[in-house]
Scaffold this motif. Structure first.
Motif, PDB file in Angstrom:
ATOM      1  N   VAL A 114      16.192  22.505  18.853  1.00 36.87           N
ATOM      2  CA  VAL A 114      15.060  22.932  18.027  1.00 36.87           C
ATOM      3  C   VAL A 114      14.212  21.681  17.815  1.00 36.87           C
ATOM      4  O   VAL A 114      14.690  20.676  17.280  1.00 36.87           O
ATOM      5  N   PHE A 115      12.984  21.732  18.245  1.00 42.33           N
ATOM      6  CA  PHE A 115      12.100  20.571  18.164  1.00 42.33           C
ATOM      7  C   PHE A 115      11.232  20.651  16.922  1.00 42.33           C
ATOM      8  O   PHE A 115      11.161  21.669  16.252  1.00 42.33           O
ATOM      9  N   GLN A 116      10.530  19.557  16.677  1.00 41.09           N
ATOM     10  CA  GLN A 116       9.713  19.494  15.475  1.00 41.09           C
ATOM     11  C   GLN A 116       8.576  20.513  15.499  1.00 41.09           C
ATOM     12  O   GLN A 116       8.336  21.217  14.539  1.00 41.09           O
ATOM     13  N   PHE A 117       7.872  20.560  16.616  1.00 40.50           N
ATOM     14  CA  PHE A 117       6.722  21.452  16.651  1.00 40.50           C
ATOM     15  C   PHE A 117       7.047  22.678  17.483  1.00 40.50           C
ATOM     16  O   PHE A 117       8.065  22.735  18.169  1.00 40.50           O
ATOM     17  N   ALA A 118       6.185  23.649  17.398  1.00 48.84           N
ATOM     18  CA  ALA A 118       6.415  24.906  18.098  1.00 48.84           C
ATOM     19  C   ALA A 118       6.609  24.630  19.577  1.00 48.84           C
ATOM     20  O   ALA A 118       5.886  23.847  20.180  1.00 48.84           O
ATOM     21  N   ALA A 174      18.739  19.354  16.494  1.00 42.56           N
ATOM     22  CA  ALA A 174      17.477  19.663  15.823  1.00 42.56           C
ATOM     23  C   ALA A 174      16.821  18.347  15.413  1.00 42.56           C
ATOM     24  O   ALA A 174      17.400  17.573  14.644  1.00 42.56           O
ATOM     25  N   ASP A 175      15.645  18.079  15.963  1.00 41.70           N
ATOM     26  CA  ASP A 175      14.936  16.820  15.690  1.00 41.70           C
ATOM     27  C   ASP A 175      13.789  17.102  14.728  1.00 41.70           C
ATOM     28  O   ASP A 175      12.746  17.603  15.124  1.00 41.70           O
ATOM     29  N   GLU A 176      14.017  16.821  13.474  1.00 38.28           N
ATOM     30  CA  GLU A 176      13.039  17.075  12.415  1.00 38.28           C
ATOM     31  C   GLU A 176      12.419  18.464  12.523  1.00 38.28           C
ATOM     32  O   GLU A 176      11.196  18.589  12.628  1.00 38.28           O
ATOM     33  N   PRO A 177      13.259  19.504  12.454  1.00 45.94           N
ATOM     34  CA  PRO A 177      12.743  20.852  12.684  1.00 45.94           C
ATOM     35  C   PRO A 177      11.879  21.373  11.548  1.00 45.94           C
ATOM     36  O   PRO A 177      11.188  22.367  11.720  1.00 45.94           O
ATOM     37  N   THR A 178      11.910  20.703  10.390  1.00 46.12           N
ATOM     38  CA  THR A 178      11.218  21.260   9.225  1.00 46.12           C
ATOM     39  C   THR A 178      10.216  20.295   8.614  1.00 46.12           C
ATOM     40  O   THR A 178       9.648  20.594   7.570  1.00 46.12           O
ATOM     41  N   SER A 179       9.972  19.156   9.246  1.00 40.29           N
ATOM     42  CA  SER A 179       9.217  18.119   8.546  1.00 40.29           C
ATOM     43  C   SER A 179       7.764  18.502   8.282  1.00 40.29           C
ATOM     44  O   SER A 179       7.150  17.946   7.390  1.00 40.29           O
ATOM     45  N   ASP A 180       7.227  19.462   9.038  1.00 42.14           N
ATOM     46  CA  ASP A 180       5.826  19.844   8.822  1.00 42.14           C
ATOM     47  C   ASP A 180       5.691  21.089   7.948  1.00 42.14           C
ATOM     48  O   ASP A 180       4.584  21.602   7.781  1.00 42.14           O
TER      49      ASP A 180
END
Ligand SMILES: Nc1ncnc2c1ncn2[C@@H]1O[C@H](COP(=O)(O)OP(=O)(O)OP(=O)(O)O)[C@@H](O)[C@H]1O
Ligand SMILES: [Mg+2]
Length: 222
Positions: free
Chosen positions: A88-92, A166-172
């Protein structure tokens, strides 16, 4: 389940070499939730990309369930990645021209499943688990960023991976959405036994982890 030995990544750039990860040794046991923390530029994403079979180490090994993944040939590595590791990546990262249910089913179809009806049932069930049961036929542009992230989690789970990265999946995302998505990831870890490695800047989220991997300048901080 995961062992990194003397793992290093050096990027060659016009400005010279950048040592992003340096002689890093790491073990994560099966079924654990490990949080990776560290300042921006400390090497977290570089480490995750090597663990996930996406970026070849400059030196060292990554062993997942007994397989030295960077010792595999390209095709075998692609199969291993698709079958055993969820991302799961940071952005879509959903494909915009596919419906959600197609996006989620895609990694299974790429793996060459014969039972496409079964795969679509499973994709639908995973989307429902993530609270997106009413959006199976929606396109990514028709749902919110948080919902897109949930769909990306469903897609990461379609092949029953042993390891979820999961690399910062929720930071935004806003705080409430971040909590909800973390609940989904931790639920997967606890209920399905999937090993979870999560990069986060949120120390409250990291404190819930069974193992904290603190990185500075590409190396572990003891
Ligand atoms: N493709 C690349 N080419 C050259 N240098 C890179 C590349 N990717 C990362 N770097 C460098 O490697 C170092 C580690 O970067 P990395 O992205 O792994 O850090 P990070 O801990 O994930 O940071 P952030 O918290 O900002 O996501 C940084 O100095 C960065 O500039
Ligand atoms: Mg990063």
């Amino acid at each position: 389940m995961l062992a990194c030995r003397q793992l290093s990544k050096t990027y060659r750039t016009g400005r010279g070499d950048v040592a992003a990860v340096v002689d890093l040794d790491l073990e994560v046991e099966a079924g654990r939730y490990a949080a990776v923390i560290g300042r921006s530029g400390s090497g977290k994403s570089s480490l995750m990309a090597m663990i996930g079979g996406l970026s070849r180490p400059s030196a060292g090994t990554v062993t997942i369930d007994g397989t030295d993944i960077w010792g595999l040939g390209d095709d075998a590595l692609a199969r291993f990645r698709n079958g055993r590791i969820g991302f799961v990546f940071q952005f879509a990262s959903l494909l915009p021209t596919l419906r959600l249910v197609d996006n989620v089913a895609l990694p299974a179809m790429l793996g060459g499943v014969r039972d496409s009806a079964g795969t679509y049932d499973k994709a639908s069930a995973l989307l429902a688990r993530m609270g997106l049961g009413d959006y199976l036929d929606a396109y990514p542009s028709e749902i919110s960023a948080g919902e897109q992230r949930r769909a990306a989690i469903a897609r990461a789970l379609i092949n029953d991976p042993a390891l979820l990265l999961a690399d910062e999946p929720t930071s935004d995302l806003d705080e409430q959405t971040e909590i909800e998505i973390m609940d989904e990831l931790l639920g997967v870890n606890r209920e399905l036994g999937t090993t979870l490695i999560l990069v986060t800047h949120n120390l409250a989220l990291a404190e819930q982890a069974e193992q904290i991997v603190h990185i500075a300048n590409g190396a572990l901080v003891a």
